[in-house]
Design a protein around this motif. Structure first.
Motif, mmCIF file in Angstrom:
data_model
loop_
_atom_site.group_PDB
_atom_site.id
_atom_site.type_symbol
_atom_site.label_atom_id
_atom_site.label_comp_id
_atom_site.label_asym_id
_atom_site.label_seq_id
_atom_site.Cartn_x
_atom_site.Cartn_y
_atom_site.Cartn_z
ATOM 1 N N CYS A 135 3.187 5.291 4.392
ATOM 2 C CA CYS A 135 2.295 6.416 4.668
ATOM 3 C C CYS A 135 3.067 7.719 4.848
ATOM 4 O O CYS A 135 2.527 8.702 5.358
ATOM 5 N N GLN A 136 4.350 7.730 4.486
ATOM 6 C CA GLN A 136 5.188 8.864 4.857
ATOM 7 C C GLN A 136 5.163 10.022 3.869
ATOM 8 O O GLN A 136 5.887 10.990 4.033
ATOM 9 N N SER A 137 4.321 9.959 2.849
ATOM 10 C CA SER A 137 4.211 11.088 1.941
ATOM 11 C C SER A 137 3.745 12.331 2.685
ATOM 12 O O SER A 137 2.945 12.272 3.618
ATOM 13 N N ALA A 138 4.239 13.490 2.254
ATOM 14 C CA ALA A 138 3.845 14.752 2.876
ATOM 15 C C ALA A 138 2.363 15.037 2.700
ATOM 16 O O ALA A 138 1.778 15.823 3.444
ATOM 17 N N THR A 139 1.737 14.407 1.711
ATOM 18 C CA THR A 139 0.310 14.635 1.460
ATOM 19 C C THR A 139 -0.555 13.499 1.991
ATOM 20 O O THR A 139 -1.759 13.496 1.774
ATOM 21 N N GLY A 140 0.052 12.522 2.656
ATOM 22 C CA GLY A 140 -0.693 11.352 3.105
ATOM 23 C C GLY A 140 -1.319 11.535 4.480
ATOM 24 O O GLY A 140 -0.732 12.131 5.378
ATOM 25 N N HIS A 141 -2.536 11.024 4.637
ATOM 26 C CA HIS A 141 -3.245 11.020 5.920
ATOM 27 C C HIS A 141 -3.805 9.617 6.122
ATOM 28 O O HIS A 141 -4.502 9.097 5.236
ATOM 29 N N THR A 142 -3.533 9.023 7.291
ATOM 30 C CA THR A 142 -3.944 7.642 7.538
ATOM 31 C C THR A 142 -4.673 7.549 8.866
ATOM 32 O O THR A 142 -4.206 8.062 9.879
ATOM 33 N N ASN A 143 -5.842 6.879 8.843
ATOM 34 C CA ASN A 143 -6.633 6.658 10.059
ATOM 35 C C ASN A 143 -7.152 5.225 10.023
ATOM 36 O O ASN A 143 -7.928 4.862 9.135
ATOM 37 N N ILE B 214 0.861 -1.182 0.000
ATOM 38 C CA ILE B 214 0.000 0.000 0.000
ATOM 39 C C ILE B 214 0.900 1.234 0.000
ATOM 40 O O ILE B 214 1.802 1.359 0.840
ATOM 41 N N ILE B 215 0.649 2.134 -0.946
ATOM 42 C CA ILE B 215 1.344 3.414 -1.002
ATOM 43 C C ILE B 215 0.289 4.498 -0.830
ATOM 44 O O ILE B 215 -0.573 4.673 -1.687
ATOM 45 N N ASN B 216 0.364 5.232 0.292
ATOM 46 C CA ASN B 216 -0.650 6.240 0.567
ATOM 47 C C ASN B 216 -0.076 7.642 0.414
ATOM 48 O O ASN B 216 0.658 8.128 1.272
ATOM 49 N N ASN B 217 -0.444 8.290 -0.694
ATOM 50 C CA ASN B 217 -0.103 9.692 -0.900
ATOM 51 C C ASN B 217 -1.338 10.580 -0.748
ATOM 52 O O ASN B 217 -1.242 11.793 -0.952
ATOM 53 N N GLY B 218 -2.469 9.974 -0.411
ATOM 54 C CA GLY B 218 -3.719 10.707 -0.273
ATOM 55 C C GLY B 218 -4.301 10.497 1.101
ATOM 56 O O GLY B 218 -3.680 10.836 2.112
ATOM 57 N N ILE B 219 -5.497 9.907 1.156
ATOM 58 C CA ILE B 219 -6.190 9.712 2.427
ATOM 59 C C ILE B 219 -6.689 8.274 2.528
ATOM 60 O O ILE B 219 -7.415 7.794 1.645
ATOM 61 N N ILE B 220 -6.294 7.596 3.590
ATOM 62 C CA ILE B 220 -6.907 6.332 3.990
ATOM 63 C C ILE B 220 -7.660 6.616 5.280
ATOM 64 O O ILE B 220 -7.058 6.921 6.310
ATOM 65 N N ASP B 221 -8.971 6.542 5.229
ATOM 66 C CA ASP B 221 -9.784 6.729 6.430
ATOM 67 C C ASP B 221 -10.645 5.493 6.613
ATOM 68 O O ASP B 221 -11.742 5.386 6.069
ATOM 69 N N PHE B 222 -10.109 4.549 7.373
ATOM 70 C CA PHE B 222 -10.800 3.280 7.595
ATOM 71 C C PHE B 222 -11.523 3.279 8.938
ATOM 72 O O PHE B 222 -11.793 2.226 9.519
ATOM 73 N N CYS B 223 -11.856 4.473 9.408
ATOM 74 C CA CYS B 223 -12.628 4.597 10.647
ATOM 75 C C CYS B 223 -13.503 5.844 10.529
ATOM 76 O O CYS B 223 -13.304 6.838 11.224
ATOM 77 N N VAL B 224 -14.484 5.771 9.657
ATOM 78 C CA VAL B 224 -15.404 6.886 9.446
ATOM 79 C C VAL B 224 -16.632 6.663 10.323
ATOM 80 O O VAL B 224 -17.369 5.690 10.140
ATOM 81 N N GLY B 225 -16.847 7.554 11.292
ATOM 82 C CA GLY B 225 -17.991 7.378 12.180
ATOM 83 C C GLY B 225 -17.906 6.064 12.927
ATOM 84 O O GLY B 225 -16.904 5.753 13.570
ATOM 85 N N LEU B 226 -18.958 5.248 12.805
ATOM 86 C CA LEU B 226 -18.996 3.939 13.453
ATOM 87 C C LEU B 226 -18.616 2.812 12.515
ATOM 88 O O LEU B 226 -18.714 1.639 12.869
ATOM 89 N N SER B 227 -18.191 3.147 11.308
ATOM 90 C CA SER B 227 -17.815 2.121 10.335
ATOM 91 C C SER B 227 -16.315 1.890 10.376
ATOM 92 O O SER B 227 -15.565 2.662 10.972
#
Length: 656
Positions: A198-206, A167-180
């Protein structure tokens, strides 16, 4: 760049991922994206899919397929067999939102989400879905992959993303949205290594805590390289972990981004027999959790800080042929470090033990049993903050079937956080090379075994009084010392006095050889050190006899008449207030058993030692009192017209 071009040359790229990933990290991120047009791959292959509109995954209208020459729209089920993209590469284009409303039954080669401005892939709101990627998942800048539409009320937390590659994350991984929520499972099918970058300057991981990352690699030796980013969270915080290891090695390699976070999704976690955890990032700190570590695989620390436990008793046990290796970095353990049928290699770095305490009566803070292998060498530093509260061993190394070698390293007993008067116990069947004491004034080390090597036990307390005092009979006797500072400032000494407890200083009392000059007063003092050793010192006060001047001989004329001789005066009248034993109180001589004494008006005499007299008269306004448990022996009559105060321990003994 190398990763993406390999998709088009050879689908079996597993063996080259590590080399290519390293190359990708060293090029500007914008160059990474230039290779891709908004329509998908630079070199699309027959059977690749890309989004044509926003919509559901199973809708033909959502997709275009590359037929080897052109991208064609899918308007019928015949062009879209099974109502899902095939096994090719799949791209979610800018401006499109695709919902995963089915679980494809076979893996997709690779997945790209977004171009440079947008693109969203989200999971179903109603039913748990699973999607499997055999290659690499890439979330491009401003691309989003998430567990649900934020406007939905989805409570599905069992969605799954199965990744056989990376997995290469340069954007947004949000695997915890609300109760999902969505869990990530790395399987490493094919035997190669994988990357979660996940170390890209533009990456956000949750990620989720419960199923954030599950490591279930095909081979136990396969490695998942984890590169945390500056915006990495678990359930929107930095206080929760996300990892469960079933098989394979989870490694945090060297990186420049500071990372401080728990790693494992439970406080009491297990490194299984076919699993491992490696920390090689000097900028990474693994936060400790309220629990212990069961290590049956391998833990290897070569850089960074690894914290285990948050309270007394939280410990790490390596057993069942598990291995613990420390060559650099810092490992902080709340409780104990134990090897039981395991291997420990400490060739550098710092291992801080019993930070909050060890409460075991069967395992030492550093414990290596007979069947374990142990190698300590080079510059390893092992420190102990808190002694075992059970007064059991703090170091125990037992010989047996395991191989033991200690050729270097230092055991440091005590730290700045150690309680005063800490006592550590060492029990080793082999020489421990070097044992140091953090502060000899507050730390003591006791060896239970001669082979334990260098140990330290402070010198026994030696307490010496100031020099003896010699006084003339008419001089005042000084008061006893009432504190340690006064005792030492006048010449008293205590060897290792940095260990003394000043509050334990006591004046125990005095004895007196007599009441008439010359006589000797012996005063005794007492003090403790922090380890309970007692020092006793005595000081003597010599009161010399009064030397009277020789009277001048006067020759008087002989008178005819008879000279009438008067008997010597037997009365001692106190001339000033003071102690009974002080000659100055009586004008030069302390009364004896045959002397009568008078306490006149305005005079107070204090009985400060054993005293005697013949008759005693306390005139009106006169006072007799005591300064301690002393006896006044009266050999004649007692007449009291003034004040007598016996206190709680004063005694009058009539013997006439």
């Amino acid at each position: 760049m190398c990763l993406h071009s390999n998709y088009f040359v050879n689908d079996k790229i597993r063996g080259v991922q590590l080399v290519c990933q390293k190359f990708v990290r060293n090029i500007p991120i914008i160059l990474f994206f230039v290779l891709f047009s908004l329509s998908g791959f630079a070199q699309p292959q027959n059977g690749d899919y890309r989004s044509n509109h926003s919509g559901n995954w199973d809708s033909p209208a959502t997709w275009q397929r590359f037929n080897g020459t052109n991208w064609i729209e899918l308007n019928s089920e015949e062009e879209y067999p099974g109502k899902k993209p095939g096994t090719g590469h799949v791209t979610i284009k800018d401006g499109h939102t695709v919902s995963i409303n089915i679980s494809p039954s076979y893996p997709i080669k690779s997945l790209f989400v977004g171009g440079l401005t947008s693109g969203i892939l989200q999971y179903d709101e109603i039913t748990a879905r699973t999607i499997t990627i055999s290659g690499i998942v890439t979330i491009n800048q401003n691309g989003v992959i998430r567990s649900a539409d934020p406007t939905s009320a989805s409570t599905i937390r069992t969605h799954l993303l199965v990744v056989q590659g990376s997995i290469i994350n340069n954007g947004i991984i949000d695997f915890c949205v609300g109760l999902s929520g969505v869990g990530i499972r790395f399987t490493g099918v094919g035997g190669g290594n994988s990357t979660f970058n996940c170390q890209s300057a533009t990456g956000h991981t949750n990620l989720l805590e419960s199923t954030g990352v599950s490591l279930e690699m095909n081979n136990a030796s396969s490695v998942l390289l984890f590169y945390p980013g500056s915006d990495f969270k678990v359930e929107s915080t930095t206080t929760k972990g996300f990892l469960k290891i079933t098989k394979g090695i989870f490694r945090i390699p060297s990186g420049t981004i500071t990372f401080v976070n728990p790693i494992f999704n439970v406080a009491n976690y297990v490194i299984p027999k076919e699993g491992g955890f490696e920390l090689s990032n000097p900028n990474a700190t693994v936060t400790g959790q309220f629990g212990s570590v069961d290590n049956q695989g391998i833990i290897r620390i070569t850089a960074g800080t690894y914290n285990i436990g948050t309270t007394s008793g939280n410990s790490i046990l390596s057993h069942n042929n598990g291995t613990f290796e420390l060559s650099s970095g810092v490992v902080n353990i709340a409780g104990r470090f134990a090897l039981s049928e395991a291997t420990g290699n400490l060739n550098g770095g710092t291992l801080n033990l019993s930070i909050f305490g060890n409460e075991s009566s069967s395992e030492a803070s550093f414990d290596c049993n007979q069947t374990s292998n142990l190698d300590i060498s080079k510059t390893s530093l092992i420190t102990f903050s808190t002694p075992n509260s059970k007064r059991f061993d703090d170091i125990r190394i037992l010989n047996g079937t395991g191989t033991k070698s200690i050729t270097g390293g230092t055991f440091q007993m005590g730290t700045a956080a150690s309680p005063a008067a800490s006592t550590f116990f060492v029990n080793s069947d082999i020489t421990t090379n070097k044992i140091t004491v953090f502060d000899e004034c507050s730390i003591r080390v006791i060896s239970r075994n001669a082979a334990s090597g260098t140990s330290s036990d402070p010198i026994s307390l030696e307490f010496t009084s100031p020099e003896n005092i010699t006084l003339k009979c008419i001089e005042s006797i000084p008061d006893p010392y009432n504190n340690l500072q006064a005792f030492i400032s006048t010449g008293g000494k205590a060897i290792y006095n940095c260990t003394l407890l000043p509050s334990s200083f006591k004046y125990l009392g005095q004895t007196q050889s007599g009441t008439n000059c010359p006589y000797t007063i012996t005063r005794t003092y007492h003090v403790n050190d922090i380890f309970g050793s007692v020092g006793t010192a005595s000081q003597q006060i010599f009161v010399e006899a009064e030397v009277l001047p020789t009277p001048e001989t006067v020759v008087e004329p002989v008178k005819e008449e008879m000279v009438s001789l008067k008997s010597a005066l037997l009365n001692y009248t106190a001339t000033q207030s003071g102690n009974w034993s002080n000659p100055a109180t009586w004008g030069g001589m302390v009364p004896t058993a045959s002397d009568d004494v008078i306490i006149p008006n305005g005079v107070t005499v204090t009985i400060d030692a054993a005293a005697v007299c013949g008759n005693i008269t306390i005139q009106a306004g006169g006072t007799v009192k005591y300064s301690g448990a002393y006896t006044l022996q009266v050999n004649g009559d007692w007449t009291n017209n003034g004040t007598y105060t016996g206190g709680t321990n004063g005694i009058v003994e009539f013997t006439g």
